[in-house]
Design a protein around this motif. Structure first.
Motif, short mmCIF file in Angstrom:
data_model
loop_
_atom_site.label_atom_id
_atom_site.label_comp_id
_atom_site.label_asym_id
_atom_site.label_seq_id
_atom_site.Cartn_x
_atom_site.Cartn_y
_atom_site.Cartn_z
N TYR A 73 -24.56 -40.59 17.13
CA TYR A 73 -24.37 -39.87 15.87
C TYR A 73 -23.03 -40.24 15.25
O TYR A 73 -22.93 -40.48 14.04
N ASP A 74 -21.99 -40.32 16.09
CA ASP A 74 -20.67 -40.66 15.58
C ASP A 74 -20.63 -42.10 15.07
O ASP A 74 -19.88 -42.42 14.14
N ALA A 75 -21.43 -42.99 15.71
CA ALA A 75 -21.45 -44.38 15.27
C ALA A 75 -22.02 -44.49 13.87
O ALA A 75 -21.57 -45.30 13.05
N GLY A 76 -23.01 -43.67 13.56
CA GLY A 76 -23.57 -43.62 12.21
C GLY A 76 -24.56 -44.71 11.91
O GLY A 76 -24.25 -45.89 12.00
N GLY A 77 -25.77 -44.33 11.56
CA GLY A 77 -26.77 -45.29 11.13
C GLY A 77 -27.35 -46.12 12.26
O GLY A 77 -26.93 -46.04 13.41
N GLU A 78 -28.34 -46.94 11.91
CA GLU A 78 -28.98 -47.81 12.89
C GLU A 78 -28.04 -48.95 13.25
O GLU A 78 -27.35 -49.49 12.42
N PHE A 79 -28.00 -49.32 14.54
CA PHE A 79 -27.15 -50.39 15.07
C PHE A 79 -25.67 -50.09 14.83
O PHE A 79 -24.85 -50.99 14.80
N SER A 101 -24.44 -47.78 6.87
CA SER A 101 -25.24 -47.98 5.67
C SER A 101 -26.73 -47.97 5.96
O SER A 101 -27.54 -47.91 5.03
N ALA A 102 -27.13 -48.08 7.23
CA ALA A 102 -28.56 -48.18 7.57
C ALA A 102 -29.20 -46.79 7.57
O ALA A 102 -28.76 -45.89 8.26
N VAL A 103 -30.25 -46.65 6.77
CA VAL A 103 -30.97 -45.38 6.70
C VAL A 103 -32.44 -45.64 7.00
O VAL A 103 -32.94 -46.76 6.87
N GLN A 104 -33.14 -44.61 7.41
CA GLN A 104 -34.54 -44.73 7.80
C GLN A 104 -35.46 -44.11 6.75
O GLN A 104 -35.42 -42.91 6.52
N TYR A 105 -36.26 -44.96 6.11
CA TYR A 105 -37.25 -44.49 5.14
C TYR A 105 -38.63 -45.05 5.47
O TYR A 105 -39.45 -45.24 4.58
N GLY A 106 -38.89 -45.32 6.73
CA GLY A 106 -40.17 -45.87 7.12
C GLY A 106 -41.33 -44.95 6.74
O GLY A 106 -41.29 -43.76 7.05
N GLU A 107 -42.32 -45.50 6.02
CA GLU A 107 -43.52 -44.77 5.60
C GLU A 107 -43.22 -43.60 4.67
O GLU A 107 -44.05 -42.70 4.50
N ALA A 108 -42.04 -43.59 4.07
CA ALA A 108 -41.66 -42.48 3.18
C ALA A 108 -42.23 -42.67 1.78
O ALA A 108 -42.50 -43.78 1.34
N ASP A 109 -42.42 -41.55 1.09
CA ASP A 109 -42.87 -41.57 -0.30
C ASP A 109 -41.62 -41.61 -1.19
O ASP A 109 -40.94 -40.60 -1.37
N LEU A 124 -27.14 -50.31 1.24
CA LEU A 124 -28.30 -50.00 2.08
C LEU A 124 -28.59 -51.15 3.06
O LEU A 124 -29.74 -51.39 3.43
N ARG A 125 -27.54 -51.82 3.49
CA ARG A 125 -27.73 -52.93 4.42
C ARG A 125 -28.47 -52.48 5.69
O ARG A 125 -28.16 -51.44 6.25
N ARG A 126 -29.45 -53.30 6.09
CA ARG A 126 -30.24 -53.08 7.30
C ARG A 126 -31.05 -51.79 7.29
O ARG A 126 -31.47 -51.31 8.34
N SER A 127 -31.23 -51.21 6.16
CA SER A 127 -32.03 -49.99 6.09
C SER A 127 -33.51 -50.31 6.28
O SER A 127 -33.96 -51.43 6.08
N ASN A 128 -34.25 -49.30 6.67
CA ASN A 128 -35.66 -49.48 7.02
C ASN A 128 -36.56 -48.83 5.97
O ASN A 128 -36.58 -47.61 5.83
N PHE A 129 -37.30 -49.67 5.23
CA PHE A 129 -38.28 -49.20 4.26
C PHE A 129 -39.68 -49.67 4.64
O PHE A 129 -40.54 -49.86 3.78
N TYR A 147 -35.40 -53.87 5.84
CA TYR A 147 -36.79 -54.08 6.23
C TYR A 147 -37.71 -53.46 5.16
O TYR A 147 -37.66 -52.26 4.90
N PHE A 148 -38.54 -54.32 4.57
CA PHE A 148 -39.55 -53.86 3.61
C PHE A 148 -40.93 -54.33 4.05
O PHE A 148 -41.80 -54.60 3.23
N ILE A 149 -41.16 -54.43 5.33
CA ILE A 149 -42.43 -54.92 5.86
C ILE A 149 -43.56 -53.97 5.43
O ILE A 149 -43.46 -52.76 5.62
N LYS A 150 -44.59 -54.53 4.84
CA LYS A 150 -45.77 -53.78 4.38
C LYS A 150 -45.42 -52.69 3.37
O LYS A 150 -46.19 -51.74 3.17
#
Length: 238
Positions: free
Chosen positions: A59-65, A69-77, A88-93, A112-115
């Protein structure tokens, strides 16, 4: 002799007749599975504090990896959402619905904008370098002046996308998609100074091969870009 029998009875495990009968009905595999479940429960009880410490560290490290700046929006509307000008570097969409959303001027390097569905999505002036857009729907997306070096667009649909001034240097696209884009590709990217047609390899097979990522004589990543990418990596130990 009577005393010895009494001592043996005292050290014998207290097992009920019912549990003995149940164990006799279980197969060796079921007995092993029950034993493993008991051990796993014990380990979780012991590892509780350690897992809590690890979660606090992440949590203290913040974000993915470790990248804040990395945020998780996988399968989000995310239809119509405004992400313009954001880091938004390395964020997941992955598989996100980004129809009519705006990423204008955003830094999406390595995202990531896969699919994902990016129908009429605004990526004007955005940094899409190293982005994974495999199998993405980008019909009528606005990619004007976007930098998409080394991005992956395999099996993606860029029909009628606005690509004026876009830089596709070393990007991976299906050949039929490249041929379709070359029919109207135009402009020069204001950041890299590379023409859109040249970055797509339009105008002949020789130029197309020269711009492919597998060709060591093709366009290469500059050292300052490599250093900028390394600067985004997390530092856990010094």
């Amino acid at each position: 002799m009577a005393l010895a029998r009494t001592q043996r009875s005292a050290v014998r495990p207290a097992t009920s007749r019912r549990s003995v009968r149940v164990q006799a009905l279980l197969t060796p595999g079921q007995l092993r599975a029950a034993a493993c479940a008991t051990v796993a429960t014990s380990l979780l009880a012991v590892a509780g504090p350690s897992l809590a410490d690890l979660n606090t560290f992440e949590y203290d490290a913040g974000g993915e990896f470790g990248i804040g700046s990395a945020v998780q929006y996988g399968e989000a509307d995310l239809k119509g959402r405004d992400f313009s000008g954001q880091d938004l570097r390395r964020s997941n969409f992955t598989s996100a619905d980004c129809r009519n959303a705006s990423f204008k001027g955003s830094n999406l390097q390595g995202a990531y904008f896969i699919k994902s569905v990016a129908y009429r999505t605004d990526f004007e002036d955005a940094n899409l370098s190293d982005v994974l857009m495999d199998r993405a729907t980008m019909v009528e997306a606005n990619l004007k002046n976007a930098v998409m070096q080394r991005a992956v667009f395999t099996r993606s649909d860029l029909k009628d996308a606005v690509i004026e001034g876009a830089d596709f240097t070393n990007a991976l696209l299906d050949k039929p998609q490249i041929m379709a884009l070359c029919k109207y590709a135009d402009g020069v990217n204001p950041v890299t100074g590379v023409s859109t047609r040249k970055s797509l390899g339009c105008g002949g097979q020789r130029r197309y091969k020269a711009s492919s990522p597998s060709n060591p004589d093709g366009p290469q990543v500059q050292e300052d870009e490599k250093e900028a990418f390394r600067a985004t990596l997390p530092t856990y130990r010094k």
